[in-house]
Scaffold this motif. Structure first.
Motif, PDB file in Angstrom:
ATOM      1  N   LEU A  54       0.824  -1.207   0.000  1.00 24.97           N
ATOM      2  CA  LEU A  54       0.000   0.000   0.000  1.00 24.97           C
ATOM      3  C   LEU A  54       0.858   1.256   0.000  1.00 24.97           C
ATOM      4  CD1 LEU A  54      -2.850   1.254   0.213  1.00 24.97           C
ATOM      5  CD2 LEU A  54      -2.582   1.125   2.692  1.00 24.97           C
ATOM      6  N   VAL A  55       1.984   1.217   0.674  1.00 23.38           N
ATOM      7  CA  VAL A  55       2.864   2.378   0.754  1.00 23.38           C
ATOM      8  C   VAL A  55       3.324   2.807  -0.638  1.00 23.38           C
ATOM      9  CG1 VAL A  55       5.133   3.129   1.561  1.00 23.38           C
ATOM     10  CG2 VAL A  55       3.618   1.957   3.106  1.00 23.38           C
ATOM     11  N   THR A  79      -2.201  17.185   2.579  1.00 25.91           N
ATOM     12  CA  THR A  79      -2.362  15.737   2.666  1.00 25.91           C
ATOM     13  C   THR A  79      -1.162  15.019   2.071  1.00 25.91           C
ATOM     14  OG1 THR A  79      -4.754  15.986   2.507  1.00 25.91           O
ATOM     15  CG2 THR A  79      -3.857  13.811   2.028  1.00 25.91           C
ATOM     16  N   MET A  80      -0.670  15.516   0.948  1.00 33.66           N
ATOM     17  CA  MET A  80       0.489  14.885   0.317  1.00 33.66           C
ATOM     18  C   MET A  80       1.746  15.030   1.171  1.00 33.66           C
ATOM     19  SD  MET A  80      -0.627  13.313  -2.209  1.00 33.66           S
ATOM     20  CE  MET A  80       1.002  12.702  -2.534  1.00 33.66           C
ATOM     21  N   ILE A  81       1.891  16.161   1.845  1.00 29.85           N
ATOM     22  CA  ILE A  81       3.028  16.328   2.762  1.00 29.85           C
ATOM     23  C   ILE A  81       2.927  15.313   3.891  1.00 29.85           C
ATOM     24  CG2 ILE A  81       4.049  17.877   4.481  1.00 29.85           C
ATOM     25  CD1 ILE A  81       3.405  20.183   2.508  1.00 29.85           C
ATOM     26  N   ALA A  82       1.723  15.156   4.450  1.00 22.55           N
ATOM     27  CA  ALA A  82       1.530  14.191   5.533  1.00 22.55           C
ATOM     28  C   ALA A  82       1.811  12.762   5.062  1.00 22.55           C
ATOM     29  CB  ALA A  82       0.105  14.299   6.080  1.00 22.55           C
ATOM     30  N   VAL A  83       1.374  12.410   3.876  1.00 26.91           N
ATOM     31  CA  VAL A  83       1.614  11.066   3.346  1.00 26.91           C
ATOM     32  C   VAL A  83       3.107  10.843   3.097  1.00 26.91           C
ATOM     33  CG1 VAL A  83       1.260   9.608   1.301  1.00 26.91           C
ATOM     34  CG2 VAL A  83      -0.671  10.711   2.394  1.00 26.91           C
ATOM     35  N   THR A  84       3.788  11.866   2.597  1.00 31.39           N
ATOM     36  CA  THR A  84       5.223  11.744   2.352  1.00 31.39           C
ATOM     37  C   THR A  84       5.976  11.542   3.664  1.00 31.39           C
ATOM     38  OG1 THR A  84       5.032  13.116   0.386  1.00 31.39           O
ATOM     39  CG2 THR A  84       7.225  12.886   1.331  1.00 31.39           C
ATOM     40  N   ARG A 129      12.630  -5.731   8.711  1.00 27.36           N
ATOM     41  CA  ARG A 129      11.452  -6.394   8.159  1.00 27.36           C
ATOM     42  C   ARG A 129      11.653  -6.705   6.688  1.00 27.36           C
ATOM     43  NH1 ARG A 129       6.749  -2.556   9.670  1.00 27.36           N
ATOM     44  NH2 ARG A 129       8.394  -1.183  10.316  1.00 27.36           N
ATOM     45  N   PRO A 130      10.808  -7.596   6.160  1.00 26.96           N
ATOM     46  CA  PRO A 130      10.953  -7.931   4.745  1.00 26.96           C
ATOM     47  C   PRO A 130      10.659  -6.727   3.853  1.00 26.96           C
ATOM     48  CG  PRO A 130       9.040  -9.027   5.684  1.00 26.96           C
ATOM     49  CD  PRO A 130       9.757  -8.343   6.799  1.00 26.96           C
ATOM     50  N   ALA A 131      11.397  -6.660   2.785  1.00 31.18           N
ATOM     51  CA  ALA A 131      11.205  -5.678   1.710  1.00 31.18           C
ATOM     52  C   ALA A 131      11.253  -4.230   2.165  1.00 31.18           C
ATOM     53  CB  ALA A 131       9.900  -5.968   0.985  1.00 31.18           C
ATOM     54  N   PRO A 132      12.318  -3.801   2.876  1.00 32.29           N
ATOM     55  CA  PRO A 132      12.394  -2.377   3.200  1.00 32.29           C
ATOM     56  C   PRO A 132      12.555  -1.533   1.937  1.00 32.29           C
ATOM     57  CG  PRO A 132      14.431  -3.470   3.819  1.00 32.29           C
ATOM     58  CD  PRO A 132      13.468  -4.533   3.399  1.00 32.29           C
ATOM     59  N   SER A 133      12.971  -2.157   0.844  1.00 35.97           N
ATOM     60  CA  SER A 133      13.086  -1.401  -0.409  1.00 35.97           C
ATOM     61  C   SER A 133      11.705  -0.961  -0.907  1.00 35.97           C
ATOM     62  CB  SER A 133      13.789  -2.222  -1.472  1.00 35.97           C
ATOM     63  OG  SER A 133      13.073  -3.400  -1.733  1.00 35.97           O
ATOM     64  N   LEU A 134      10.650  -1.742  -0.624  1.00 33.81           N
ATOM     65  CA  LEU A 134       9.301  -1.334  -0.998  1.00 33.81           C
ATOM     66  C   LEU A 134       8.898  -0.067  -0.257  1.00 33.81           C
ATOM     67  CD1 LEU A 134       7.343  -4.717  -1.138  1.00 33.81           C
ATOM     68  CD2 LEU A 134       8.255  -3.369  -3.022  1.00 33.81           C
ATOM     69  N   ALA A 135       9.257   0.014   1.016  1.00 31.04           N
ATOM     70  CA  ALA A 135       8.950   1.216   1.775  1.00 31.04           C
ATOM     71  C   ALA A 135       9.722   2.411   1.226  1.00 31.04           C
ATOM     72  CB  ALA A 135       9.270   1.005   3.250  1.00 31.04           C
ATOM     73  N   ARG A 136      10.964   2.184   0.812  1.00 29.16           N
ATOM     74  CA  ARG A 136      11.764   3.271   0.225  1.00 29.16           C
ATOM     75  C   ARG A 136      11.143   3.725  -1.095  1.00 29.16           C
ATOM     76  NH1 ARG A 136      17.782   1.935  -0.455  1.00 29.16           N
ATOM     77  NH2 ARG A 136      16.731   0.099  -1.204  1.00 29.16           N
ATOM     78  N   ILE A 137      10.699   2.778  -1.914  1.00 27.30           N
ATOM     79  CA  ILE A 137      10.036   3.128  -3.172  1.00 27.30           C
ATOM     80  C   ILE A 137       8.768   3.931  -2.881  1.00 27.30           C
ATOM     81  CG2 ILE A 137       8.780   2.163  -5.143  1.00 27.30           C
ATOM     82  CD1 ILE A 137      10.826  -0.160  -5.043  1.00 27.30           C
ATOM     83  N   GLY A 138       8.027   3.541  -1.859  1.00 28.22           N
ATOM     84  CA  GLY A 138       6.814   4.269  -1.485  1.00 28.22           C
ATOM     85  C   GLY A 138       7.115   5.685  -1.033  1.00 28.22           C
ATOM     86  N   ALA A 139       8.174   5.855  -0.247  1.00 34.13           N
ATOM     87  CA  ALA A 139       8.540   7.193   0.218  1.00 34.13           C
ATOM     88  C   ALA A 139       8.947   8.071  -0.962  1.00 34.13           C
ATOM     89  CB  ALA A 139       9.668   7.109   1.237  1.00 34.13           C
ATOM     90  N   LEU A 140       9.735   7.531  -1.860  1.00 33.39           N
ATOM     91  CA  LEU A 140      10.149   8.314  -3.031  1.00 33.39           C
ATOM     92  C   LEU A 140       8.966   8.576  -3.969  1.00 33.39           C
ATOM     93  CD1 LEU A 140      13.586   6.606  -3.736  1.00 33.39           C
ATOM     94  CD2 LEU A 140      13.154   8.816  -2.643  1.00 33.39           C
ATOM     95  N   GLY A 141       8.075   7.617  -4.091  1.00 38.54           N
ATOM     96  CA  GLY A 141       6.870   7.821  -4.899  1.00 38.54           C
ATOM     97  C   GLY A 141       5.962   8.885  -4.318  1.00 38.54           C
ATOM     98  N   SER A 142       5.829   8.894  -2.997  1.00 40.07           N
ATOM     99  CA  SER A 142       5.016   9.929  -2.353  1.00 40.07           C
ATOM    100  C   SER A 142       5.648  11.303  -2.517  1.00 40.07           C
ATOM    101  CB  SER A 142       4.830   9.614  -0.871  1.00 40.07           C
ATOM    102  OG  SER A 142       4.059   8.455  -0.713  1.00 40.07           O
ATOM    103  N   ALA A 143       6.967  11.366  -2.449  1.00 42.99           N
ATOM    104  CA  ALA A 143       7.650  12.644  -2.677  1.00 42.99           C
ATOM    105  C   ALA A 143       7.437  13.104  -4.118  1.00 42.99           C
ATOM    106  CB  ALA A 143       9.136  12.511  -2.365  1.00 42.99           C
ATOM    107  N   ALA A 144       7.471  12.172  -5.071  1.00 45.18           N
ATOM    108  CA  ALA A 144       7.201  12.528  -6.466  1.00 45.18           C
ATOM    109  C   ALA A 144       5.757  12.986  -6.640  1.00 45.18           C
ATOM    110  CB  ALA A 144       7.493  11.339  -7.373  1.00 45.18           C
TER     111      ALA A 144
END
Length: 113
Positions: A12-13, A59-64, A79-94
């Protein structure tokens, strides 16, 4: 090799930033079309659209911030797949950048053409 399942929250992230951006984009242009169709006064229409743009940006700032925190927690906890969380953080910033890029013109462009 042992496979660990990826929790749904990590998936979801990845999509939450652009999903919210898409909803805000559709809402902004729907309100613009409704205001033009019903002949709202330009000041009222601009005020509503600017209010929506500010709310979407907040809202986008809060999500980022949330997804960046999720990334840090996942990386620190191993935890498994911390790269997914990193992709989510960068995607939210984009998505935040896209929000600002798309909504800033609503402050000064003509409402109905």
């Amino acid at each position: 090799m042992e496979m660990t399942p990826v929790p749904p929250r990590s998936i979801l992230v990845i999509v939450i930033g652009f999903a919210l951006w898409g909803a805000a984009f559709v809402t902004l242009y729907a309100v613009n079309a409704i205001g033009c169709a019903f002949g709202w006064p330009p000041a009222l229409q601009r005020g509503v659209i600017v209010g929506l743009a500010v709310a979407a940006s907040g809202t986008m700032i809060a999500v980022t911030v949330w997804s960046a925190g999720h990334w840090r927690k996942a990386a620190n906890a191993g935890r498994p797949a911390p790269s997914l969380a990193r992709i989510g953080a960068l995607g939210s910033a984009a998505a935040l950048g896209a929000t600002i890029f798309v909504f800033v013109p609503s402050v000064f462009v003509s409402m109905c053409v």
